[in-house]
Design a protein around this motif. Structure first.
Motif, PDB file in Angstrom:
ATOM      1  N   ALA A  83      -5.520  13.040  33.778  1.00  0.00           N
ATOM      2  CA  ALA A  83      -5.067  14.580  34.281  1.00  0.00           C
ATOM      3  C   ALA A  83      -4.165  14.513  33.921  1.00  0.00           C
ATOM      4  O   ALA A  83      -3.601  14.071  33.640  1.00  0.00           O
ATOM      5  CB  ALA A  83      -5.242  14.408  35.651  1.00  0.00           C
ATOM      6  N   LYS A  84      -4.698  15.962  33.646  1.00  0.00           N
ATOM      7  CA  LYS A  84      -3.072  16.758  32.307  1.00  0.00           C
ATOM      8  C   LYS A  84      -2.158  16.571  32.925  1.00  0.00           C
ATOM      9  O   LYS A  84      -1.313  16.878  32.724  1.00  0.00           O
ATOM     10  CB  LYS A  84      -4.790  17.926  31.991  1.00  0.00           C
ATOM     11  CG  LYS A  84      -4.763  17.849  31.004  1.00  0.00           C
ATOM     12  CD  LYS A  84      -4.944  19.170  30.117  1.00  0.00           C
ATOM     13  CE  LYS A  84      -6.383  18.741  29.303  1.00  0.00           C
ATOM     14  NZ  LYS A  84      -6.312  20.077  28.474  1.00  0.00           N
ATOM     15  N   ILE A  85      -1.563  16.427  34.617  1.00  0.00           N
ATOM     16  CA  ILE A  85      -0.606  16.116  34.673  1.00  0.00           C
ATOM     17  C   ILE A  85       0.368  15.762  34.399  1.00  0.00           C
ATOM     18  O   ILE A  85       1.841  15.653  34.114  1.00  0.00           O
ATOM     19  CB  ILE A  85      -0.379  16.627  36.778  1.00  0.00           C
ATOM     20  CG1 ILE A  85       1.193  16.832  37.021  1.00  0.00           C
ATOM     21  CG2 ILE A  85      -1.971  15.607  36.590  1.00  0.00           C
ATOM     22  CD1 ILE A  85       2.096  17.315  36.777  1.00  0.00           C
ATOM     23  N   PHE A  86       0.007  14.245  34.065  1.00  0.00           N
ATOM     24  CA  PHE A  86       0.223  13.334  33.901  1.00  0.00           C
ATOM     25  C   PHE A  86       0.813  13.267  32.165  1.00  0.00           C
ATOM     26  O   PHE A  86       1.611  12.555  31.562  1.00  0.00           O
ATOM     27  CB  PHE A  86      -0.968  12.334  33.548  1.00  0.00           C
ATOM     28  CG  PHE A  86      -0.848  11.859  35.625  1.00  0.00           C
ATOM     29  CD1 PHE A  86       0.008  11.838  36.072  1.00  0.00           C
ATOM     30  CD2 PHE A  86      -2.015  11.230  35.596  1.00  0.00           C
ATOM     31  CE1 PHE A  86      -0.028  11.694  36.675  1.00  0.00           C
ATOM     32  CE2 PHE A  86      -2.409  11.202  36.604  1.00  0.00           C
ATOM     33  CZ  PHE A  86      -1.655  11.202  37.618  1.00  0.00           C
ATOM     34  N   TYR A 130      10.409  21.214  56.650  1.00  0.00           N
ATOM     35  CA  TYR A 130      10.388  22.192  54.849  1.00  0.00           C
ATOM     36  C   TYR A 130       8.935  21.983  54.606  1.00  0.00           C
ATOM     37  O   TYR A 130       8.437  20.851  54.950  1.00  0.00           O
ATOM     38  CB  TYR A 130      11.920  21.023  54.229  1.00  0.00           C
ATOM     39  CG  TYR A 130      11.685  21.140  53.190  1.00  0.00           C
ATOM     40  CD1 TYR A 130      12.803  21.917  52.511  1.00  0.00           C
ATOM     41  CD2 TYR A 130      11.123  20.401  51.827  1.00  0.00           C
ATOM     42  CE1 TYR A 130      12.479  22.464  50.539  1.00  0.00           C
ATOM     43  CE2 TYR A 130      10.792  21.277  50.610  1.00  0.00           C
ATOM     44  CZ  TYR A 130      11.961  21.796  50.145  1.00  0.00           C
ATOM     45  OH  TYR A 130      11.534  22.373  48.734  1.00  0.00           O
ATOM     46  N   ILE A 131       9.180  23.081  54.143  1.00  0.00           N
ATOM     47  CA  ILE A 131       7.470  23.144  53.092  1.00  0.00           C
ATOM     48  C   ILE A 131       7.350  23.471  51.790  1.00  0.00           C
ATOM     49  O   ILE A 131       8.275  23.640  51.441  1.00  0.00           O
ATOM     50  CB  ILE A 131       7.102  24.767  54.036  1.00  0.00           C
ATOM     51  CG1 ILE A 131       7.301  24.561  55.388  1.00  0.00           C
ATOM     52  CG2 ILE A 131       5.652  24.769  53.988  1.00  0.00           C
ATOM     53  CD1 ILE A 131       7.328  26.329  55.830  1.00  0.00           C
ATOM     54  N   ARG A 132       6.520  22.144  51.167  1.00  0.00           N
ATOM     55  CA  ARG A 132       6.530  22.538  49.517  1.00  0.00           C
ATOM     56  C   ARG A 132       5.300  22.957  49.283  1.00  0.00           C
ATOM     57  O   ARG A 132       4.583  21.850  49.085  1.00  0.00           O
ATOM     58  CB  ARG A 132       6.735  20.816  49.621  1.00  0.00           C
ATOM     59  CG  ARG A 132       6.359  20.232  48.236  1.00  0.00           C
ATOM     60  CD  ARG A 132       6.987  21.279  46.653  1.00  0.00           C
ATOM     61  NE  ARG A 132       9.418  21.218  47.070  1.00  0.00           N
ATOM     62  CZ  ARG A 132       9.196  20.880  46.307  1.00  0.00           C
ATOM     63  NH1 ARG A 132       9.144  19.407  45.910  1.00  0.00           N
ATOM     64  NH2 ARG A 132      11.068  20.211  46.743  1.00  0.00           N
ATOM     65  N   PRO A 133       5.314  23.718  48.764  1.00  0.00           N
ATOM     66  CA  PRO A 133       3.831  24.512  48.124  1.00  0.00           C
ATOM     67  C   PRO A 133       3.698  23.783  46.271  1.00  0.00           C
ATOM     68  O   PRO A 133       4.995  24.179  46.325  1.00  0.00           O
ATOM     69  CB  PRO A 133       4.126  25.940  48.413  1.00  0.00           C
ATOM     70  CG  PRO A 133       5.142  26.097  49.347  1.00  0.00           C
ATOM     71  CD  PRO A 133       5.980  25.157  49.455  1.00  0.00           C
ATOM     72  N   PHE A 134       2.702  23.603  45.938  1.00  0.00           N
ATOM     73  CA  PHE A 134       2.743  22.977  44.911  1.00  0.00           C
ATOM     74  C   PHE A 134       2.216  22.814  43.664  1.00  0.00           C
ATOM     75  O   PHE A 134       0.851  22.802  45.003  1.00  0.00           O
ATOM     76  CB  PHE A 134       3.561  21.627  44.688  1.00  0.00           C
ATOM     77  CG  PHE A 134       2.860  19.793  45.188  1.00  0.00           C
ATOM     78  CD1 PHE A 134       2.277  19.427  44.554  1.00  0.00           C
ATOM     79  CD2 PHE A 134       3.221  19.908  46.624  1.00  0.00           C
ATOM     80  CE1 PHE A 134       1.454  18.593  45.454  1.00  0.00           C
ATOM     81  CE2 PHE A 134       2.323  19.372  47.393  1.00  0.00           C
ATOM     82  CZ  PHE A 134       1.689  17.840  46.780  1.00  0.00           C
ATOM     83  N   MET A 135       0.959  23.640  42.561  1.00  0.00           N
ATOM     84  CA  MET A 135       0.458  22.728  41.690  1.00  0.00           C
ATOM     85  C   MET A 135       0.496  22.984  41.217  1.00  0.00           C
ATOM     86  O   MET A 135       1.588  22.685  40.718  1.00  0.00           O
ATOM     87  CB  MET A 135      -0.367  24.711  41.641  1.00  0.00           C
ATOM     88  CG  MET A 135      -1.128  25.243  41.551  1.00  0.00           C
ATOM     89  SD  MET A 135      -1.520  26.689  40.042  1.00  0.00           S
ATOM     90  CE  MET A 135      -1.218  27.709  42.205  1.00  0.00           C
ATOM     91  N   PHE A 136      -0.419  21.407  40.789  1.00  0.00           N
ATOM     92  CA  PHE A 136      -0.715  20.891  39.578  1.00  0.00           C
ATOM     93  C   PHE A 136      -2.146  20.886  38.754  1.00  0.00           C
ATOM     94  O   PHE A 136      -2.907  20.983  39.114  1.00  0.00           O
ATOM     95  CB  PHE A 136       0.233  19.774  39.746  1.00  0.00           C
ATOM     96  CG  PHE A 136      -1.007  18.840  40.903  1.00  0.00           C
ATOM     97  CD1 PHE A 136      -2.013  17.944  40.457  1.00  0.00           C
ATOM     98  CD2 PHE A 136      -0.790  18.578  42.300  1.00  0.00           C
ATOM     99  CE1 PHE A 136      -3.163  17.134  41.632  1.00  0.00           C
ATOM    100  CE2 PHE A 136      -1.690  17.582  42.353  1.00  0.00           C
ATOM    101  CZ  PHE A 136      -2.514  17.800  42.104  1.00  0.00           C
ATOM    102  N   ALA A 137      -1.604  20.378  37.370  1.00  0.00           N
ATOM    103  CA  ALA A 137      -3.343  19.973  36.640  1.00  0.00           C
ATOM    104  C   ALA A 137      -4.147  18.761  37.328  1.00  0.00           C
ATOM    105  O   ALA A 137      -3.856  17.867  36.623  1.00  0.00           O
ATOM    106  CB  ALA A 137      -2.839  20.051  34.922  1.00  0.00           C
ATOM    107  N   SER A 138      -5.792  19.010  37.410  1.00  0.00           N
ATOM    108  CA  SER A 138      -5.996  17.777  38.498  1.00  0.00           C
ATOM    109  C   SER A 138      -6.800  17.626  37.208  1.00  0.00           C
ATOM    110  O   SER A 138      -8.092  16.736  36.993  1.00  0.00           O
ATOM    111  CB  SER A 138      -6.383  17.579  39.608  1.00  0.00           C
ATOM    112  OG  SER A 138      -7.278  19.418  39.720  1.00  0.00           O
ATOM    113  N   GLY A 139      -7.273  18.352  36.164  1.00  0.00           N
ATOM    114  CA  GLY A 139      -8.405  18.579  35.263  1.00  0.00           C
ATOM    115  C   GLY A 139      -8.209  17.532  34.340  1.00  0.00           C
ATOM    116  O   GLY A 139      -6.452  17.045  33.872  1.00  0.00           O
ATOM    117  N   THR A 140      -9.211  17.015  33.211  1.00  0.00           N
ATOM    118  CA  THR A 140      -9.305  16.294  32.432  1.00  0.00           C
ATOM    119  C   THR A 140      -8.975  16.429  31.055  1.00  0.00           C
ATOM    120  O   THR A 140      -9.407  16.956  30.421  1.00  0.00           O
ATOM    121  CB  THR A 140      -9.783  14.797  33.071  1.00  0.00           C
ATOM    122  OG1 THR A 140     -11.276  15.611  32.775  1.00  0.00           O
ATOM    123  CG2 THR A 140      -9.782  14.225  34.820  1.00  0.00           C
TER     124      THR A 140
END
Length: 354
Positions: free
Chosen positions: A63-66, A139-149
């Motif tokens: 996953a590209k986030i890593f 506390y609210i944490r909206p977040f987005m990350f790259a899950s594509g491989t």
């Protein structure tokens, strides 16, 4: 807001863990509520958001986030008033800033209704997790990350957007001692400093550790080129009071456009406090401290709202700030929190009722 437009699918937790939480002794962001909102981006579009029990995320090792760090987030709070009504503070600003960050990080922008209606549905489901104790909030944490491989260095083709929440007490307590940083930089011209990208914060940790080892709590960031201009206080925007004038640096591609920062400037104007948005040099700060005209310094951000600075260090010298009975910091924090908790009128239209 009507939550039926998106027909958000809800999977409720079988047994709530709320009975295990001591709401009188909440640390910041370490206990998590029952549910979270999840939304996936696949095949060029966002799928319908859904609410599921709070749970771990399973990801492919490729996953590209890593590998390439496509990760952004926001920080918000939900508040309860004495009638148990729920409020947010300028939530559309958070949604818009999330999309500004997404664009800079080559990530897909999230539809506003997905953010707002999804968040509202999540808060209505987990409303019992919003504490009423003084100074506490959800506390609210909206977040987005790259899950594509894939190991190729390019933007991902799949992303995951999540909103998780955590009942929290006050963020900071006690006097804050900061060190003006002259070697390391938080961000640079043309960089991603104005985006809430995860890597911005990761890069701060090491210089902050060095400052902590010297007896400070946090660092004051200076510009990357000359290190002559004050820019941010740790992970917060910074304000300086010289005489009776409140000063903060201008936003740029190096400095985050803080929602609390914008609110403070508007409230200060409403209160008749003189404000200036301009560059603040380290030499001006030191000179004002020596003359006794430096009255206050404080950080401003969602988590702490306002965090007063008691001492700043520069080139092996510490400068203590006076303790004021009627400080701008306490005055402005009260105005903001009274609006947030529905204790006062909101002439600015910032409060959003859930």
């Amino acid at each position: 807001m009507n939550n039926t437009a998106l027909k958000i699918q809800v999977e409720k937790i079988k047994v709530s863990k709320i009975d295990q939480v001591d709401f009188d002794n909440l640390s910041f962001g370490s206990v998590f509520s029952d549910h979270m909102l999840v939304c996936d981006y696949k095949n060029g579009s966002w799928e319908a958001p859904k609410i599921v029990p709070y749970q771990p995320i399973s990801l492919d090792p490729s996953a590209k986030i890593f590998h390439y760090g496509q990760s952004i987030f926001e920080g918000m709070k939900a508040y309860k008033d004495e009638n148990d009504e729920i409020f947010l503070f300028r939530p559309l600003d958070n949604c818009r800033r999330l999309n500004i960050s997404a664009k800079r990080m080559a990530m897909p922008e999230l539809p506003e209704e997905f953010f707002m209606e999804g968040l509202t549905a999540l808060l209505e489901l987990d409303k019992d997790w919003i504490p009423r104790n003084a100074g506490s909030s959800l506390y609210i944490r909206p977040f987005m990350f790259a899950s594509g491989t894939g190991f190729h260095a390019s933007p991902a083709n799949q992303y995951k957007f999540i909103i998780a929440t955590a009942p929290s007490g006050s963020y900071f307590a006690g006097k804050v001692k900061v060190l003006i940083e002259e070697k390391y930089s938080r961000s640079a011209n043309g960089g991603v400093g104005y985006a809430k990208a995860g890597g911005n914060y990761a890069g701060q940790f090491y210089p902050t550790q060095l400052a902590v080892e010297k007896g400070y709590n946090q660092v004051i960031w200076t510009d990357d080129n000359t290190h002559e201009n004050i820019e941010e206080a740790g992970a917060m925007n910074i304000f300086v009071r010289i005489g009776d004038t409140l000063i903060t640096g201008p936003t740029s591609d190096r400095i985050l456009d803080g929602i609390t920062r914008k609110s403070i400037l508007e409230i200060a104007k409403d209160e008749g406090i003189a404000t200036e948005v301009r560059k603040i040099t380290v030499s001006e700060l030191v000179e004002a401290a020596k003359k006794g005209t430096l009255k206050e310094m404080f950080g401003a951000g969602t988590a702490a709202v306002v965090s007063p600075i008691a001492t700043f260090g520069y080139r092996d010298t510490d400068y203590d700030l006076p303790e004021l009975e009627n400080s701008y910091a306490s005055r402005l924090k009260k105005r903001i929190t009274d609006i947030q908790y529905n204790r006062a009128e909101d002439p600015f239209g910032w409060r959003f009722k859930v």
